[in-house]
Design an enzyme around this catalytic site. Sequence first.
Site, PDB file in Angstrom:
ATOM      1  N   LYS A   1      32.555  -8.173 -60.756  1.00 36.46           N
ATOM      2  CA  LYS A   1      33.358  -7.083 -61.330  1.00 36.46           C
ATOM      3  C   LYS A   1      32.626  -6.391 -62.485  1.00 36.46           C
ATOM      4  CE  LYS A   1      34.687  -9.567 -65.092  1.00 36.46           C
ATOM      5  NZ  LYS A   1      34.843  -9.213 -66.517  1.00 36.46           N
TER       6      LYS A   1
ATOM      7  N   GLY B   1      30.905 -17.659 -78.817  1.00 39.65           N
ATOM      8  CA  GLY B   1      30.998 -16.211 -78.951  1.00 39.65           C
ATOM      9  C   GLY B   1      32.454 -15.776 -78.964  1.00 39.65           C
ATOM     10  N   ASN B   2      32.682 -14.529 -78.623  1.00 43.30           N
ATOM     11  CA  ASN B   2      34.022 -13.969 -78.621  1.00 43.30           C
ATOM     12  C   ASN B   2      34.963 -14.752 -77.704  1.00 43.30           C
ATOM     13  OD1 ASN B   2      35.685 -11.207 -77.298  1.00 43.30           O
ATOM     14  ND2 ASN B   2      35.788 -11.654 -79.478  1.00 43.30           N
TER      15      ASN B   2
END
Length: 447
Positions: free
Chosen positions: A294, A99-100
């Site tokens: 986060k 993916g990215n």
Amino acid sequence: MHRCALFLTKRVWQLRPFEPFQSPNFSLYSISSFSLAILSTSPSPFLSSFLHSLSPSSSMAPGIEPLQRSTNGGSVKPDSHLSDDGVSHKSKVTVIGSGNWGSVAAKLIASNAARLTSFHDEVRMWVYEETLPTGEKLTDVINLNNENVKYLPGIKLGKNVIADPDLENAVKHANMLVFVTPHQFVEGICKRLVGKIRGDVEAISLIKGMEVKKEGPCMISSLISQELGINCCVLMGANIANEIAVEKFSEATVGYRENMREVAEKWVQLFSTPYFVLTPVQDVEGVEMCGTLKNVVALAAGFVDGLEMGNNTKAAIMRIGLREMRMISKLLFSSVKDSTFFESCGVADLITTCLGGRNRKVAAAFAMNGGKRSFDELEAEMLQGQKLQGVSTAKEMYEVLNHRGWLELFPLFASVHEICIGHLSPSAIVEYSERKPNFSVIDGHAQ
């Protein structure tokens, strides 16, 4: 000329801009690059000797634990590992995921593998095969154009990156595995790899998330270790993939277990560039929990942005979120260190994700629509095939907190999940002041 160069070099050393934060890497890179530039124009033996003393391995850098560092100058290469018979043994890397972030990881790794003699040039990248609108296979296009046109368009990965749709074939010869897939797919991938990998494999996880089982939360690094019987480090940090792809300066943290410092150094060497600097920390759970939790706080920040509540409110949410992150981590894992939250994986990653990450972006759209459009719908529309981690992590953490009777102790995390599933409106993110937890009690328990 020599006197001028010597004066400037002394000034660079005296500045040491990041020393108060115990992050010497960037300044050391700067000194090394500056020194090389001076040496190229100055033949003075004295100056050459002086500049050499300022290198990262020099004893003139007090308190800095030396790691193998490299710059983009290909002339400086570490020795290959040699066996007793003198045969070179090079490490071979496979990236599991495309993916990215996986594509950016492959780019970083490929640039180092191509020039460091301790690594095989070829870097395999396992790609979940897709058919593009053109009718072409994604792996074929990546190998032809040296570019992941779907998840990282416009960025060349390196000619030594080979996209492979066959998972078993991709890992067959690798002894360094980089896991970077959506966390919900990891267990299935690992089960496919049982008995299919080499016995000397080391792994690292760039995956932010967790698996929730009956016995409690299981971190992705632990899942990989348990399923495959291998050691697994983690890499987390303030790392928006597209910014690293265009070589904007960034930091990250490598978490490793006791007695695995040498392994961590090898991962640092594999990923490090002048624009991507890593710090090893002996705290796998702390580093990984930061990277996981986060995303939940980023959803809360997105709700604030979508409702235009302002920067003061957003700052408050981030602070409260960081406090809850720290306490959840320490309650679940007693080995977690407070200092880890001040590394790139901690406060820095929280800031960048709450300002510009995909979780914040989609959560803002969710709030702007009054929660009337689902996260699944918004994810499909806004992320072009990328996966949102925060929503599933919020659900998983809610299950953990509820099972242990801790929901009232962590009102921000509880509220985020309830907003995501429609039980609360997005504005409820700031409506829990009456349930403020007694963190002194939690602190005592965590200790």
